[in-house]
Design an enzyme around this catalytic site. Structure first.
Site, PDB file in Angstrom:
ATOM      1  N   GLU A  95       0.871  -0.640  -5.113  1.00 44.21           N
ATOM      2  CA  GLU A  95       0.292   0.816  -5.750  1.00 44.21           C
ATOM      3  C   GLU A  95       0.776   1.755  -5.815  1.00 44.21           C
ATOM      4  O   GLU A  95       1.434   2.573  -4.431  1.00 44.21           O
ATOM      5  CB  GLU A  95      -0.702   1.146  -4.291  1.00 44.21           C
ATOM      6  CG  GLU A  95      -1.626   1.656  -4.658  1.00 44.21           C
ATOM      7  CD  GLU A  95      -2.195   2.777  -3.149  1.00 44.21           C
ATOM      8  OE1 GLU A  95      -3.595   3.037  -3.868  1.00 44.21           O
ATOM      9  OE2 GLU A  95      -1.908   2.179  -1.872  1.00 44.21           O
ATOM     10  N   ASP A 144       0.826  -1.663   0.123  1.00 43.20           N
ATOM     11  CA  ASP A 144      -0.330   0.112   0.033  1.00 43.20           C
ATOM     12  C   ASP A 144       1.007   1.428   0.381  1.00 43.20           C
ATOM     13  O   ASP A 144       2.026   1.169   0.825  1.00 43.20           O
ATOM     14  CB  ASP A 144      -0.979   0.023   1.322  1.00 43.20           C
ATOM     15  CG  ASP A 144      -2.289   0.712   1.526  1.00 43.20           C
ATOM     16  OD1 ASP A 144      -2.944   1.456   0.638  1.00 43.20           O
ATOM     17  OD2 ASP A 144      -1.407   1.563   2.204  1.00 43.20           O
TER      18      ASP A 144
END
Length: 745
Positions: free
Chosen positions: A469, A416
């Site tokens: 990401e 993330d």
């Protein structure tokens, strides 16, 4: 005048011990040789004890009675003519009971020098095996070895149910060279609650959760929990062997992103989470039926704040209590593998929250985070940023990644907020950040960490997928580390996501002016190994559901969404879709509630669900849709410039005898009959899928399942055909042939 027992303590050591200021307790308490090895003395500190005897563990016989030093609970005594140390217990008489306690201060250090070296260097892959709370057997004595990294603490004790949370009872052994503190406690049961009690250099005391705890209490409580001895018996050998030899960049990957707390709930009012057994019984069959190859779990590390969705974890090694324990999670993953479904995990290594029981100023200093807030705090989330320059912090994170992959058999990690790791000026104004050693904005320490992480994980766990990401144009995210890249296997295509959703939200009459929003991604599609992701981030915070983003009446909304999914499944790159999107959830996602499963009572929602299921089936059957995702010869536009009609047409190719597939996507409500399209070969073509079919709730405009190619060159192809293109529809055509193989694992 001193008693005989008092002479067994060094000058002032008894007072310092009672005040909690004597840190080298192992040199004082326990069994020690005195008088040049001619005698043994045992010293102990047991509050409220009335009498203490030394009992041999070998034969259970009493060896000696200890003398009381003072009323506070200090006892000491010599052991007759014994001069060789032996294992013993203390038989302690309290006002209301009598207990046999195996003295923890008789045991030496259990730490290995190689482990300590790797931990400090930043390359330890299994730090959780010696840090935290681990079951060990020492000289036939079973117990729990507690160990924590706190180099700047003045004193560290382990406190818990086993010592009535008394910070003076189990002061730990300090290792000055590496900052570790440890103690082996035989008298501890699984499921016991504990914390580390730290005395800072300024004298402040703080109780902290174990950073390496593998189980934690339910919020708002935050004690760590001693793990179970019994571990899940794995039965996924076949999956693990096949995974190790799978080249995922050439395989079909269709990922179903799930937040376990809101996929489905139980209870009269939906107030109860599903546990892992519920998920085994309901989620796995559903994902299997829908044809997804993988489940991606949003973070399952323990987190106190429900609204963080797990992206602000405090217990990075502890599966959240919300759905069950670690063995329950392992059983779920095992069942997924036996159903031939891979499991990926969202992993948060970019930042951590400021909860006082967590990592923040763990030993009274900025241990895990940077001291300077210009590098140590995240302005967007008011969280703290890991100090990737510190070896022990790198080991903490590397070991955690290995922990999930090794102990839970996970098939990969999705990192993330990678962009926030890569840039020192991320979300910062001038003057709010510090440049690197070369004056640049790149976070060199974080880049080095990511390269090291990916390199080691791919070496240690064949067949895994590391996914980033990453929303910037940082070059080489999926390039190998030996070529200067970060070494990820895949990168979310945030550019395609933003452009395509922007296009989706436009009125069909204006889409002709924004045609390039769907074609531009092919200009850079092969610069990275991209994954097309429609994640949870796109259906929260007022953004609305995918269906809500689309203008028009209900028929247009549903038709457009199906056509969009068809374009997405035909576009090069692996696929990810957030739960609920597969049946066109109307409301945006709410983590406090279950998905709106009642919508499946209505035919339009059933139609979208069937369309996704059939897309996944086609995707897995035809290698042309995946095997050359990252090679330009796997894709060819037939017509990328038909903005007037907002029609997109292209061919997907495989290798050798792989069947090519033709996609025609119409993003306006206009029906086109007699529309000529180029075809990659002559002969009969099958209309494999038509999103406008009545099977999917459409108007049933199409080609009756068959198209016959003519020997008329068109759009750079030797053959072509006149076809009917349905309104707001997607056609998938291919040469009539036997069904090809399944290209998923």
């Amino acid at each position: 005048m001193m008693t005989q027992a008092q002479t067994y303590f060094y000058d002032g050591s008894d007072v310092a011990l009672l005040n909690g200021q004597y840190t080298d307790v192992f040199s004082l308490l326990g069994m020690h040789s005195i008088n040049e090895g001619k005698a043994l003395v045992v010293r102990c500190f047991l509050r409220n004890a009335q009498k203490v005897d030394v009992i041999s563990l070998k034969d259970g016989r009493k060896v000696a009675s200890l003398e009381r030093v003072n009323e506070a609970g200090l006892f000491a005594g010599t052991l007759g003519r014994r001069v060789k140390p032996f294992l013993y217990a203390l038989r302690v008489v309290y006002p209301l009971c009598e207990l046999d306690i195996i003295d923890p201060y008789q045991f030496g250090s259990l730490l290995d020098s190689q482990d300590l070296y790797l931990f400090g260097e930043g390359s330890s892959e299994q730090a959780y095996r010696f840090l935290g709370a681990n079951w060990r057997q020492v000289d036939s004595v079973e117990g729990v070895h507690f160990c924590v990294w706190a180099p700047n603490a003045k004193r560290v004790s382990v406190v818990g149910d086993f010592n009535h949370w008394d910070d003076t009872r189990h002061v730990m052994r300090q290792h000055m060279a590496n900052g570790l503190w440890e103690i082996f406690l035989p008298d501890v049961a699984e499921g016991t609650h504990y914390k580390f009690d730290l005395v800072y250099q300024n004298g402040e005391r703080h109780a902290k959760s174990d950073p390496m705890a593998t189980q934690m209490e339910c919020a708002p409580h935050n004690a760590s929990i001693v793990p179970k001895k019994h571990q899940h018996p794995w039965a996924d050998t076949q999956w693990m062997h096949k995974r190790a030899t799978t080249a995922w960049h050439r395989a079909a990957m269709s990922i179903y992103e799930v937040q376990l707390g809101s996929w489905r709930r139980k209870g009269e009012f939906g107030e109860q989470y599903f546990d892992y057994q519920d998920l085994i019984e309901q989620l796995i069959p559903y994902v299997k039926e829908q044809g997804f190859t993988h489940i991606e779990l949003m973070p399952v590390s323990e987190y106190p704040f429900d609204g963080s969705w797990g992206y602000q974890p405090v217990g990075l090694y502890a599966p959240t209590h919300r759905f069950g324990d670690a063995n329950g999670l392992k059983a779920f993953i095992d069942a997924c593998h036996q159903a031939e479904i891979g499991v990926l995990l969202d992993w948060v290594a970019a930042h951590f929250p400021k909860d006082p029981h967590g990592l923040v100023r763990f030993d009274g200093t900025c241990l895990y985070e940077h001291e300077d807030p210009r590098k140590g705090t995240h302005p967007d989330w008011d969280t703290l940023i890991y100090n990737y320059d510190r070896g022990e912090v790198r080991s903490f994170l590397l070991s955690n990644a290995c922990y999930w992959l090794r102990e839970f058999h996970l098939d990969g990690l999705r990192l993330d907020a990678v962009s926030s790791m890569l840039y020192l000026d991320y979300s910062r104004e001038p003057g709010q950040w510090l440049p690197n050693a070369y004056g640049g904005r790149e976070n060199l320490e974080a880049i080095h960490f990511l390269q090291m992480l990916n390199q080691r994980l791919y070496q240690a766990f064949p067949g895994i997928c590391m996914i980033a990401e990453e929303s910037t144009a940082f070059a080489g995210v999926t390039k190998p580390t030996d070529s200067g890249g970060l070494g990820f296997g895949f990168k979310w295509n945030m550019g395609w996501m933003n452009d395509s959703l922007s296009y989706l939200g436009r009125d069909p009459i204006y889409r002709q002016y924004h045609h390039n929003q769907l074609t531009f991604s092919l200009m850079y599609a092969y610069s990275e190994q991209f994954m097309l992701s429609i994640s949870h981030d796109e259906v929260v915070h007022g953004k609305g559901s995918l269906l809500h983003k689309i203008p028009g009446d209900d028929w247009q909304k549903f038709a457009t969404l199906k056509a969009y999914y068809g374009f997405m499944w035909g576009h090069p790159g692996k696929k990810l879709l957030f739960m609920g999107s597969e049946f066109a959830q109307r409301d945006e996602w709410n983590h406090n509630h279950s998905l709106d499963w009642h919508l499946l009572a209505f035919e339009p929602h059933q139609g979208v669900q069937r369309w996704l299921r059939d897309l996944n089936q086609l995707y897995r059957q035809f290698p042309a849709l995946s095997v050359l995702d990252y090679e330009s010869q796997g894709f060819r536009w037939l017509d990328c410039d038909n903005g007037r009609d907002s029609i997109f047409s292209f061919v997907r190719y495989g290798e050798g005898s792989d069947v090519p597939l033709v996609f025609v996507v119409n993003m306006t409500p206009t029906l086109h009959q007699g529309f000529r399209i180029g075809l990659p070969q002559g002969g009969d073509f099958c209309e494999y899928l038509n999103s406008d079919s009545h099977l999917y709730g459409g108007s049933n405009q199409g080609n009756a399942g068959k198209v016959i190619a003519e020997d008329l060159p068109w759009q750079g192809m030797a053959s072509s055909a006149l076809i009917t293109v349905p309104p707001l529809g997607c056609l998938i055509l291919g040469p009539a042939t036997d069904a090809p193989r399944d290209t998923s694992l």
